[in-house]
Design an enzyme around this catalytic site. Structure first.
Site, PDB file in Angstrom:
ATOM      1  N   HIS A  98       0.851  -1.188   0.000  1.00 35.25           N
ATOM      2  CA  HIS A  98       0.000   0.000   0.000  1.00 35.25           C
ATOM      3  C   HIS A  98       0.893   1.246   0.000  1.00 35.25           C
ATOM      4  CE1 HIS A  98      -2.723   3.150   1.249  1.00 35.25           C
ATOM      5  NE2 HIS A  98      -3.708   2.371   0.843  1.00 35.25           N
ATOM      6  N   GLU A 160      -4.117   1.930  -7.310  1.00 36.58           N
ATOM      7  CA  GLU A 160      -4.462   3.115  -6.528  1.00 36.58           C
ATOM      8  C   GLU A 160      -3.604   4.269  -7.036  1.00 36.58           C
ATOM      9  OE1 GLU A 160      -6.305   2.183  -2.539  1.00 36.58           O
ATOM     10  OE2 GLU A 160      -4.204   1.785  -2.218  1.00 36.58           O
TER      11      GLU A 160
HETATM   12  P1  PGA Z   1      -9.415   6.239   0.377  1.00 40.15           P
HETATM   13  O1  PGA Z   1      -8.267   5.182   0.675  1.00 40.15           O
HETATM   14  O2  PGA Z   1     -10.614   5.471  -0.117  1.00 40.15           O
HETATM   15  O3  PGA Z   1      -9.675   6.909   1.701  1.00 40.15           O
HETATM   16  O4  PGA Z   1      -8.908   7.174  -0.663  1.00 40.15           O
HETATM   17  C1  PGA Z   1      -8.053   4.101  -0.177  1.00 40.15           C
HETATM   18  C2  PGA Z   1      -6.798   3.369   0.211  1.00 40.15           C
HETATM   19  O5  PGA Z   1      -5.828   4.015   0.639  1.00 40.15           O
HETATM   20  O6  PGA Z   1      -6.723   2.133   0.101  1.00 40.15           O
END
Ligand code: PGA
Length: 239
Positions: A98, A160
């Site tokens: 992550h 992401e």
């Molecule tokens: P968020 O976080 O939905 O608050 O943007 C997603 C993540 O970091 O996995």
């Protein structure tokens, strides 16, 4: 794959008591979501909360995932948590790489691949987080591992985009479609079944459009997953 995977990444937002109380209060609603046809719900609390969470959901279809794992198998690694322990307490999934932990721990793609190796060895499904910058290098690194592991072991990739996490900014659909097509092409070169997820500012208002991306089978949800009504509003928009 004909299923929809919704992963709640609670980060360090809840304390132990808060996480347990969220699950206890909302167990009926969480369980109902997990019983929707082809829907999988995964809650990812912090390490200390995992075991209690696993016990609280044990009579439901709700699953538990860790937010990280050690890249070492066992031994003198202070502060680390092994894949074996995660498996023993009932984790089905674990996030790796992550952006927030990658930055904090200064992890390389090779480190993240090693974590996947530990998870595969314990039958835990890795959810490998990538962004624009790390996508190709991480996929190449994972592919080198996948050549050596059981072709039936599933994994997930969560894209992401940098700048999307916690900001309310989601890239436009055309861009995401191109990325997911590329991800699908890269992952299809490996025999293992894979799931592609999107993460970053997922909200009830944008979930439907995101889930319409052909290659996508689910969402990694941070902030919005801390509110049961938001989580329900997102999950019930699956195709
Ligand atoms: P968020 O976080 O939905 O608050 O943007 C997603 C993540 O970091 O996995």
């Amino acid at each position: 794959m004909n299923r929809s995977l919704f992963v709640a990444n609670w980060k360090m937002q809840f304390s132990f008591h808060q996480a347990a109380s969220f699950i206890k209060t909302n167990i009926g609603r969480l369980s109902a979501l997990a019983q929707l046809p082809d829907v999988e719900i995964v809650l990812c609390p912090t390490f200390t909360d995992l075991y209690a969470a696993a016990l609280l959901v044990q009579d439901t279809k709700v699953m538990i995932g860790a937010q990280d794992v050690s890249r070492f198998e066992s031994g003198a690694h202070t502060g680390q948590v092994s894949a074996l322990s995660l498996a023993e307490i009932g984790c089905t999934y674990a996030l790796v790489g992550h952006a927030e932990s990658r930055r904090l721990l200064q992890e390389s793609c090779a480190d993240i691949t090693q974590k996947c190796e530990r998870l595969f060895a314990q039958g835990i499904i890795p959810i490998i987080c990538v962004d624009q910058e790390t996508l190709e290098e991480q996929l190449a690194s994972i592919t080198r591992l996948l050549i050596q592991v059981d072709p039936e072991l599933p994994y997930a990739i969560a894209f992401e985009p940098a700048g999307a996490i916690g900001t309310g900014n989601v890239p436009d659909k055309d861009y995401l479609q191109t990325v997911f097509k590329q991800l699908e092409e890269l992952c299809s070169q490996n025999p293992q079944p894979f799931s592609l997820l999107y993460g970053g500012s997922v909200r009830p208002e944008n979930a439907r459009e995101l889930l319409a991306i052909k290659q996508l089978i689910g969402l990694l949800i941070g902030g919005a997953s801390l509110d049961i009504a938001n989580l329900e509003a997102i999950v019930t928009q699956y195709r």
